[in-house]
Design a protein around this motif. Structure first.
Motif, PDB file in Angstrom:
ATOM      1  N   ARG A  40       0.831  -1.219   0.000  1.00  0.00           N
ATOM      2  CA  ARG A  40       0.000   0.000   0.000  1.00  0.00           C
ATOM      3  C   ARG A  40       0.860   1.261   0.000  1.00  0.00           C
ATOM      4  O   ARG A  40       0.515   2.253   0.637  1.00  0.00           O
ATOM      5  CB  ARG A  40      -0.915   0.017   1.246  1.00  0.00           C
ATOM      6  CG  ARG A  40      -1.701  -1.256   1.509  1.00  0.00           C
ATOM      7  CD  ARG A  40      -2.705  -1.600   0.456  1.00  0.00           C
ATOM      8  NE  ARG A  40      -3.794  -0.654   0.362  1.00  0.00           N
ATOM      9  CZ  ARG A  40      -4.692  -0.644  -0.637  1.00  0.00           C
ATOM     10  NH1 ARG A  40      -4.609  -1.544  -1.587  1.00  0.00           N
ATOM     11  NH2 ARG A  40      -5.650   0.258  -0.666  1.00  0.00           N
ATOM     12  N   GLU A  43      -0.911   4.522  -0.902  1.00  0.00           N
ATOM     13  CA  GLU A  43      -2.207   4.797  -0.280  1.00  0.00           C
ATOM     14  C   GLU A  43      -2.392   6.311  -0.175  1.00  0.00           C
ATOM     15  O   GLU A  43      -1.510   7.027   0.312  1.00  0.00           O
ATOM     16  CB  GLU A  43      -2.247   4.165   1.106  1.00  0.00           C
ATOM     17  CG  GLU A  43      -3.627   4.203   1.702  1.00  0.00           C
ATOM     18  CD  GLU A  43      -3.806   3.138   2.783  1.00  0.00           C
ATOM     19  OE1 GLU A  43      -2.805   2.685   3.353  1.00  0.00           O
ATOM     20  OE2 GLU A  43      -4.970   2.796   3.015  1.00  0.00           O
ATOM     21  N   VAL A  46      -3.375   9.724  -6.001  1.00  0.00           N
ATOM     22  CA  VAL A  46      -4.378   9.645  -7.071  1.00  0.00           C
ATOM     23  C   VAL A  46      -3.677   9.729  -8.427  1.00  0.00           C
ATOM     24  O   VAL A  46      -2.835  10.600  -8.649  1.00  0.00           O
ATOM     25  CB  VAL A  46      -5.403  10.797  -6.953  1.00  0.00           C
ATOM     26  CG1 VAL A  46      -6.379  10.788  -8.136  1.00  0.00           C
ATOM     27  CG2 VAL A  46      -6.169  10.705  -5.631  1.00  0.00           C
ATOM     28  N   GLU A  63      -3.989   1.636 -14.695  1.00  0.00           N
ATOM     29  CA  GLU A  63      -4.956   1.824 -13.605  1.00  0.00           C
ATOM     30  C   GLU A  63      -4.851   0.680 -12.593  1.00  0.00           C
ATOM     31  O   GLU A  63      -4.888   0.901 -11.375  1.00  0.00           O
ATOM     32  CB  GLU A  63      -6.373   1.941 -14.184  1.00  0.00           C
ATOM     33  CG  GLU A  63      -6.516   3.202 -15.032  1.00  0.00           C
ATOM     34  CD  GLU A  63      -7.911   3.447 -15.600  1.00  0.00           C
ATOM     35  OE1 GLU A  63      -8.059   4.455 -16.310  1.00  0.00           O
ATOM     36  OE2 GLU A  63      -8.843   2.661 -15.344  1.00  0.00           O
ATOM     37  N   SER A  67      -3.579   1.060  -8.704  1.00  0.00           N
ATOM     38  CA  SER A  67      -4.484   0.564  -7.657  1.00  0.00           C
ATOM     39  C   SER A  67      -3.805  -0.505  -6.813  1.00  0.00           C
ATOM     40  O   SER A  67      -3.954  -0.526  -5.582  1.00  0.00           O
ATOM     41  CB  SER A  67      -5.752  -0.039  -8.260  1.00  0.00           C
ATOM     42  OG  SER A  67      -6.349   0.869  -9.143  1.00  0.00           O
ATOM     43  N   SER A  72      -5.474   5.465  -5.836  1.00  0.00           N
ATOM     44  CA  SER A  72      -6.754   5.437  -6.543  1.00  0.00           C
ATOM     45  C   SER A  72      -6.628   6.132  -7.886  1.00  0.00           C
ATOM     46  O   SER A  72      -5.667   6.843  -8.152  1.00  0.00           O
ATOM     47  CB  SER A  72      -7.899   6.072  -5.753  1.00  0.00           C
ATOM     48  OG  SER A  72      -7.460   6.711  -4.629  1.00  0.00           O
ATOM     49  N   VAL A  73      -7.650   5.916  -8.705  1.00  0.00           N
ATOM     50  CA  VAL A  73      -7.573   6.317 -10.106  1.00  0.00           C
ATOM     51  C   VAL A  73      -8.790   7.141 -10.490  1.00  0.00           C
ATOM     52  O   VAL A  73      -9.921   6.788 -10.128  1.00  0.00           O
ATOM     53  CB  VAL A  73      -7.506   5.042 -10.995  1.00  0.00           C
ATOM     54  CG1 VAL A  73      -7.599   5.400 -12.458  1.00  0.00           C
ATOM     55  CG2 VAL A  73      -6.232   4.252 -10.714  1.00  0.00           C
ATOM     56  N   SER A 101      -4.616  15.359  -9.003  1.00  0.00           N
ATOM     57  CA  SER A 101      -3.908  14.067  -9.063  1.00  0.00           C
ATOM     58  C   SER A 101      -2.420  14.225  -8.778  1.00  0.00           C
ATOM     59  O   SER A 101      -1.885  15.337  -8.779  1.00  0.00           O
ATOM     60  CB  SER A 101      -4.096  13.450 -10.456  1.00  0.00           C
ATOM     61  OG  SER A 101      -3.660  14.358 -11.447  1.00  0.00           O
TER      62      SER A 101
END
Ligand code: ASP
Ligand code: CP
Length: 348
Positions: A40, A43, A46, A63, A67, A72-73, A101
């Motif tokens: 992670r 974490e 983006v 993607e 992930s 996240s995407v 992002s």
């Protein structure tokens, strides 16, 4: 050289040491890519993926990779559903999305667009394919695949015979790939293309300038002979202003041609998609069970390699070894029904 915070617009960014460092990190991340382990390290981060041109692999694997690192995407596909269709510039779009992002992956049919986009942001931009220009993350995953395939059969990259086949003029994957393979030593690079679709001269000069032998051919049957790697490509029909010249049926790489022309230990790759419509003369599906065909090992390699790239660009690569833990959800032993012979260890 550090990749932290860098735009990844061209394969020019990488040297041999950097490639090998990415291979090692990708090896470490392979069980995460397969859903056997979890990490992670991104974490809270983006990624924005902006694809102004068709894609299956590059968008979805970027993607998935982001992930799988815990990020996240957010994603948009097609200029028609973005405010570019209302006249907004690429520069404004870039600045806006940068505020949303931490990394942007972008594909666009015009070669200059990704450069324009990157010039308008300090957030790292990764080129997911710019017209007939380059596709650097594809070349990274191709090199990682080759490294694994050659290691499996006890060969090193140096001294190999590499056949690049098809639309070498418009194929951005081979433009990025020739830059990376030529970082190795003493290669023979055979460019096999119909006359008007040859490799751009500046790329041949670059490879020659690094000491490699270049051979040109318009006959696949002789061009594939003795090659350690056969890298086939699709006719890039979308890059032709007029009706594209079709490949002659000599460019259909099928079981019969491979039986006549290829070594028993050749590695056969293709960036995909292959055109499987009748009469297309691309890489044929009758090779699907041939051990030399590495195309799905290649697509699988896209996840750990892109994970390695994103972790490196966002400066968390060093955290990976201490952050791996086992995953607990169901995974089939092998991803594809024909995969077993090619993966001694299904976790990798
Ligand atoms: N998918 C690769 C690219 O976007 C190759 C291809 O489309 O033929 O460049
Ligand atoms: N190899 C590749 O770039 O595939 P897509 O065009 O489907 O992304």
């Amino acid at each position: 050289m550090s990749l932290i915070g860098r735009h990844v617009l061209s394969s020019d960014l990488f040297d041999r040491d950097e490639l090998e460092r990415l291979f090692a990190l990708a090896d470490l991340l392979a069980p995460v890519a397969r859903g056997r382990e979890v990490v992670r390290v991104l974490e809270g981060a983006v990624m924005a993926s902006l694809f102004f041109e068709a894609s299956t692999r590059t968008r979805l694997s970027c993607e998935s990779a982001f992930s799988r690192l815990g990020g996240s995407v957010i994603s948009s596909t097609g200029a028609e559903i973005m405010s570019i269709s209302k006249g907004e510039s690429l520069a404004d779009t870039s600045r806006v999305v940068s505020g949303y992002s931490d990394l942007i992956v972008m594909r666009h049919p015009e070669e200059s667009a990704v450069h324009e986009f990157a010039a308008a942001t300090n957030v790292p931009v990764v080129n997911g394919g710019n017209g007939a220009g380059e596709h650097p993350t594809q070349a990274l995953l191709d090199m990682y695949t080759l490294h694994r395939e050659f290691s499996r059969t006890g060969r090193s990259m140096d001294g190999r015979r590499i056949a690049l086949v098809g639309d070498l003029r418009h194929g951005r994957t081979v433009h990025s790939l020739i830059k990376l393979v030529s970082l190795y030593r003493d290669l023979t690079i055979v460019c096999v293309a119909p006359g008007p679709l040859g490799m751009p001269a500046e790329l041949l000069e670059l490879a020659e300038g690094r000491g490699h032998r270049i051979e040109l051919s318009d006959r696949p049957e002789s061009g594939l002979k003795d090659a350690d790697l056969v890298y086939a490509t699709r006719l890039q029909t979308e890059r032709f202003a007029d009706q594209p010249l079709p490949y002659s049926d000599e460019f259909r790489i099928d079981r019969a041609l491979v039986a006549r022309a290829c070594r028993e230990d050749a590695v056969i790759m293709h960036p995909l998609p292959r055109d499987s419509r009748p009469g297309s003369n691309d890489l044929a599906t009758d090779l699907n069970r041939d051990h030399r065909l590495a195309i799905f090992r290649q697509t699988d390699a896209g996840i750990p390699m892109r994970m390695a790239l994103f972790a490196s660009v966002l400066g968390v690569a060093d955290q990976v070894p201490g952050a791996l833990r086992p995953a607990t959800w169901f995974q089939p032993e092998y991803t594809g029904p024909d995969d077993a012979p090619f993966y001694r260890n299904p976790a990798s």
